[in-house]
Design a protein around this motif. Structure first.
Motif: not given
Length: 461
Positions: A342, A347, A371
């Protein structure tokens, strides 16, 4: 004794259990609830007890759902001792400082988005963290210590993360000796790195966690074989493995497991990159406590002067180090936070590897509903990462047996080893399904019915 459950009752966050023994009031843990940090109505912004009434705070371990509101407690006027194990004290200071930093960033962004709204104040500041650290009293495992008149605290290794402990309190009440035990979070058995949870007997009152009370996880030997196959695939395809991992506990466990593959199972080594400044600081603390690990883990890691590090492990301290990984050829492993994908650098790495079917994503922890990590684990066809949509072509492997939480079988084993005849038993730190599934497993070891308390419920025991 009176017990009031101020958190982690029919949920897994916000642990805070208030004990009243005679005239003394003791708080077990003071954790954050799973709630938006900038929500003015968040339960994190108020206490359901008076901090000024407390005589002592005892901490089980350094996850934020157990320590995250300690600075709020000090800010509200608490001046007493905060007892931890030595390793938990070291970890706690890093975790809380990082939490204060994240709050500042969140609030700066929130206030920027709403410049005409009333500015939102943080839950706590860095100075509050320093006051917490100043009040720490470090107590090693298995050393009975009178923390208040007539109340003796003994910590036992819970096997969950470095420094995690069960809290045993011995005291006299009504002319007889009584023993209270809070499990904190129990770890899994036979997981290689940390010892199994210590067995405690002659318990009168038990408060137990129940996180995985309705789940059975893969044994360690099977997990290692699965990880072996994933590494062998990356070597064959010259591809990348990305592992989202929490900076505390899970990152260090995965480094150890990969090193075990290379050193013990003779798997061809590939480079391991740990991309998390917080994980780097916490790994330094793990190196400072070599006595915490199993003899087998010590035997393997003692061969290298850098615990949780070798010529195959590199830590990425800067953003430039992190970006450089995009241009390196496989095979390699990237371990990065956050564990549920998250936030953080994970990411960035997912965005660069997710489209290629030769690459792999390995999920090694629980992924909360909603999530990005949960969507990856569920194998959706397309995912949104940093406002861009991607085809999920990379292979996704779910190895959540690497969890630091005891599963249903581990909890059943531990309950059985206590010897039973426990007068009262309470189940906390679990979702309703886990609580209800674990209750009949605990019941044979109790003299009275299992209690699953609601938040703010009080019991005379």
């Amino acid at each position: 004794m009176r017990i009031t459950f101020h958190g982690a009752a029919r949920q897994v966050t916000g642990t805070a259990h208030l004990l009243e023994i005679g005239s003394h009031k003791i708080l077990l843990d003071c954790g954050l609830f799973d709630s938006n940090r900038i929500d003015l109505d968040s339960p994190n912004r108020q206490f359901s007890f008076d901090p000024l009434d407390l005589d002592a705070v005892i901490v089980s371990h350094a996850h934020n759902d157990h320590i995250g509101r300690l600075p709020c407690l000090v800010r509200a006027g608490y001046h007493g001792p905060i007892v931890t194990t030595p390793a938990t004290g070291d970890i706690l200071s890093v975790m809380l400082r990082d939490s204060a930093r994240i709050q500042r960033e969140d609030l700066r962004n929130a206030n920027h988005r709403n410049p005409h709204a009333e500015p939102i104040e943080p839950l706590f500041e860095l100075v509050d963290v320093e006051l917490v650290v100043d009040r720490l009293q470090r107590l090693p495992y298995a050393k009975p210590t009178e923390i208040l008149p007539g109340i003796v605290l003994t910590y036992f290794d819970a096997g969950h993360i470095l420094g995690s402990a069960m809290i045993q309190l011995d005291y006299e009440e009504g002319g007889r000796q009584r023993r209270f035990l809070f499990t904190g979070d129990l770890g899994r058995r036979q997981m290689g790195l940390l010892p199994d949870p210590t067995i405690v007997k002659d318990i009168d009152i038990l408060v137990s966690e129940s996180t995985y009370g309705n789940r059975e996880l893969e044994p360690y030997d099977k997990l290692i074989k699965q990880l072996h196959a994933i590494v062998a695939r990356a070597t064959r395809l010259q591809s990348k493995i990305v592992i989202p991992a929490f900076s505390l506990g899970r990152t260090q466990r995965m480094i150890y497991c990969l090193q075990e593959l290379f050193a013990v199972h003779k798997v061809r080594p590939i480079p391991i990159y740990v991309d998390s400044p917080l994980a780097m600081r916490l790994t330094d603390i793990h190196r400072d406590h070599p006595d915490a690990y199993t003899p087998a883990a010590r035997q393997m890691m003692d061969k290298d002067p850098m615990y949780f590090g070798s010529k195959y492990v590199e830590f990425c301290a800067t953003w430039d180090d992190s970006r450089r990984l995009n241009y390196l050829p496989g095979p390699l492993v990237i371990i990065s936070s956050s564990g549920m994908c998250e936030a953080g650098r994970i990411r960035h790495h997912l965005r660069h590897i997710v489209d290629d079917p030769d690459n792999a994503i390995v999920i090694v922890s629980y992924q909360a509903e909603g999530t990005l990590g949960r969507r990856l684990a569920e194998g959706v066809e397309r995912i949104q990462i940093m406002d861009q949509w991607h085809e999920l072509n990379a292979a996704v492997y779910v190895l959540d047996g690497f969890s630091g939480h005891a599963d249903r079988n581990d909890l059943a084993w531990w309950f059985e080893q206590t010897g039973g005849q426990i007068e009262r038993g309470f189940l906390v730190h679990g979702e309703p399904e886990g609580l209800e599934a674990l209750a009949p497993i605990l019941q044979p070891h109790l003299r009275n019915p299992v209690v699953i308390p609601d938040r703010l419920a009080t019991y005379e025991v």
